[in-house]
Design a protein around this motif. Structure first.
Motif, PDB file in Angstrom:
ATOM      1  N   ARG A  88     -19.098 118.359 -36.082  1.00 12.81           N
ATOM      2  CA  ARG A  88     -18.008 119.321 -36.342  1.00 12.81           C
ATOM      3  C   ARG A  88     -18.466 120.751 -36.034  1.00 12.81           C
ATOM      4  N   HIS A  93     -13.571 118.613 -33.372  1.00 17.93           N
ATOM      5  CA  HIS A  93     -12.945 118.303 -34.665  1.00 17.93           C
ATOM      6  C   HIS A  93     -12.330 116.916 -34.731  1.00 17.93           C
ATOM      7  N   ASP A  94     -12.115 116.319 -33.573  1.00 18.51           N
ATOM      8  CA  ASP A  94     -11.513 114.980 -33.576  1.00 18.51           C
ATOM      9  C   ASP A  94     -12.644 113.942 -33.658  1.00 18.51           C
ATOM     10  N   LYS A  96     -13.917 110.346 -35.097  1.00 12.05           N
ATOM     11  CA  LYS A  96     -13.360 109.066 -35.540  1.00 12.05           C
ATOM     12  C   LYS A  96     -14.479 108.048 -35.667  1.00 12.05           C
ATOM     13  N   GLN A 112     -15.215 111.944 -45.377  1.00  9.28           N
ATOM     14  CA  GLN A 112     -14.007 112.764 -45.235  1.00  9.28           C
ATOM     15  C   GLN A 112     -14.359 114.235 -45.471  1.00  9.28           C
ATOM     16  N   ARG A 117     -12.044 112.205 -39.404  1.00  8.20           N
ATOM     17  CA  ARG A 117     -10.580 112.281 -39.418  1.00  8.20           C
ATOM     18  C   ARG A 117      -9.895 110.924 -39.477  1.00  8.20           C
ATOM     19  N   SER A 118     -10.554 109.929 -38.874  1.00  5.08           N
ATOM     20  CA  SER A 118      -9.815 108.698 -38.611  1.00  5.08           C
ATOM     21  C   SER A 118     -10.763 107.504 -38.561  1.00  5.08           C
ATOM     22  N   LEU A 155      -7.268 109.796 -44.543  1.00  3.74           N
ATOM     23  CA  LEU A 155      -7.685 109.540 -43.165  1.00  3.74           C
ATOM     24  C   LEU A 155      -6.614 108.754 -42.429  1.00  3.74           C
TER      25      LEU A 155
END
Ligand code: SAM
Length: 316
Positions: A88, A93-94, A96, A112, A117-118, A155
Motif C-alpha cells: 500500500r 491500493h487495489d 486482493k 483489512q 480490499r478483496s 471486504l
C-alpha cells in the motif's frame, strides 16, 4: 522510455504474487497428495521486505493497478499484514488475495487494517464429504466462517469453485444458492491442465456449456458483456442475482490478458501456459528488469495450453 505492450495491445497491469509453495489443503486439481509433504517443507524464500522491494521496482516500470496475493496458501505467509502495508505504501491500493479461507476468520481483521480490499475464497463443495474428497482436509466450517468474517469486515468477497465431473458437479446448485443468499459473487472455473493434470483433464472436465445447462435448469439466465481484462464472463438471473464462469479452456480470454505472475523464488512468468521462469531476484539494473519484462511479454499466448508447472507454484 519502456513501452511494454505487445502487438495486440496486451500489457501488465495486474501482478499475481505467489508467496510460498506451501498449502494446508491438498486439492486434487492442484497437487498430488504424495507431493504435498515435499511442498510443505519448502521454506519461504522472499521476505516481505524483499517482496515489497521487487514489487516496487516492477511498479515503477509498469504502473501496476492491482496486486493479487496467492500461493500456495497466502495466509500461511509470515508477516502478511506487513507485506500488505508495504504494498500500500508503494501507492498500490487495489490489493486482493486468493485463499482457501481456512485461516481467514483469524487473520482477516489485521489484513483489512493493513489495506487488503478483496478476497477470492476457493470453495468447491458445501457437503463435508465432497469438500473432503476435493481438498483432502476437513475444514468446511472454518472456510465458511472465513467467508462470513471477511464480509463482516467490509471486504469484497468472491467464491471460486473448480468444477470436476463426478467429483463436485452436484455442488453447483447448492453453492449458487449459498452465494445468492449471502450476496456473494460466485465464479465457476473450468478444470485446467496444470501440473499433474497437464494433458489429462478430459475425464473430469466440466465445460462452461455443461455449467450453463445445469444452472438454466433452475434459473432463467442472461449473459452480460465480458469486461476487458476480466477472466470471468457473468450471467444475470431473472431474480436479480449474478454468477460468473472462468472458461479457460472452452472460451479462452488470452487476447486481453493483463496479468504478470511472480513466484515465491522471485521469477516472473508472462503466461500461465509458460513454465519458463524469468529470474528477477538478482537483477538490480533498470535495463535488466525491462529485459525480463519484455521476455515475459513475449511468453503470452492466444490460447491456454496448460503447463507442467503446478498451480501451487504459479498461484493460479
Ligand atoms: N491456496 C489458495 C486457494 O486455494 O485459493 C491460492 C492458490 S490456488 C493455486 C489459486 C486458484 O487456483 C484457486 O482458485 C484454485 O481453485 C485454482 N486452481 C488450482 N488448480 C487448478 C486447476 N487445475 N484448474 C483450475 N483452477 C485451479
Amino acid at each position: 522510455m519502456c513501452k511494454l505492450t505487445d502487438h495486440i495491445g496486451r500489457s501488465f497491469k495486474v501482478l499475481r504474487v505467489s508467496l510460498l509453495d506451501k498449502c494446508n489443503f491438498a486439492c486434487t486439481y492442484c497437487v498430488y497428495e504424495d507431493g504435498l509433504t515435499a511442498a510443505i517443507q519448502k521454506p519461504v524464500v522472499l521476505s516481505s521486505d524483499e517482496l515489497v522491494d521487487l514489487i516496487g521496482r516492477l511498479h515503477d516500470v509498469l504502473h501496476l493497478q492491482t496486486i493479487r496475493l496467492t500461493g500456495g496458501e497466502p495466509l500461511l505467509y509470515p508477516d502478511l499484514p506487513k507485506l500488505v502495508t508495504g504494498i500500500r505504501q508503494l501507492g498500490i491500493h487495489d490489493i486482493k488475495m486468493t485463499t482457501n479461507g481456512f485461516l481467514l476468520a483469524k487473520k482477516v481483521s489485521s489484513l483489512q487494517e493493513a489495506g487488503l480490499r478483496s478476497v477470492n475464497v476457493s470453495l468447491d463443495a458445501l457437503s463435508e464429504s465432497s469438500f473432503y474428497r476435493v481438498t483432502k482436509r476437513a475444514g468446511l466450517k472454518q472456510v465458511i466462517e472465513g467467508i462470513i468474517a471477511a464480509q463482516k469486515m467490509g471486504l469484497e468477497v468472491k467464491i471460486n469453485t473448480v468444477v470436476m465431473a463426478g467429483e463436485n458437479d452436484q455442488e453447483i446448485l447448492p453453492l449458487l444458492d449459498f452465494a445468492f443468499r449471502h450476496g456473494i459473487k460466485i465464479r465457476f472455473l473450468e478444470l485446467m491442465g496444470m501440473g499433474h493434470l497437464f494433458g489429462d483433464t478430459d475425464s473430469k472436465f466440466f465445460s462452461r456449456q455443461a455449467l450453463l445447462e445445469r444452472i438454466s435448469s433452475v434459473y432463467t439466465i442472461d449473459e452480460q458483456a465480458k469486461k476487458y481484462g476480466d477472466t470471468a464472463t457473468y450471467w444475470n438471473t431473472a431474480c436479480g442475482y449474478s454468477f460468473g464462469i472462468i472458461a479457460n479452456d472452452s472460451h479462452p480470454f488470452c487476447a486481453d490478458c493483463n496479468r504478470l505472475r511472480l513466484d515465491a523464488q522471485g521469477n516472473i512468468y508472462g503466461c500461465l501456459s509458460s513454465n519458463t521462469p524469468i529470474p528477477l531476484r538478482e537483477v538490480s539494473s533498470q535495463k535488466g528488469l525491462e529485459a525480463g519484462l519484455y521476455a515475459a511479454l513475449g511468453q503470452k499466448q492466444m490460447q491456454f495450453s496448460g503447463s507442467e508447472m503446478s498451480m501451487l507454484t504459479i498461484g493460479g
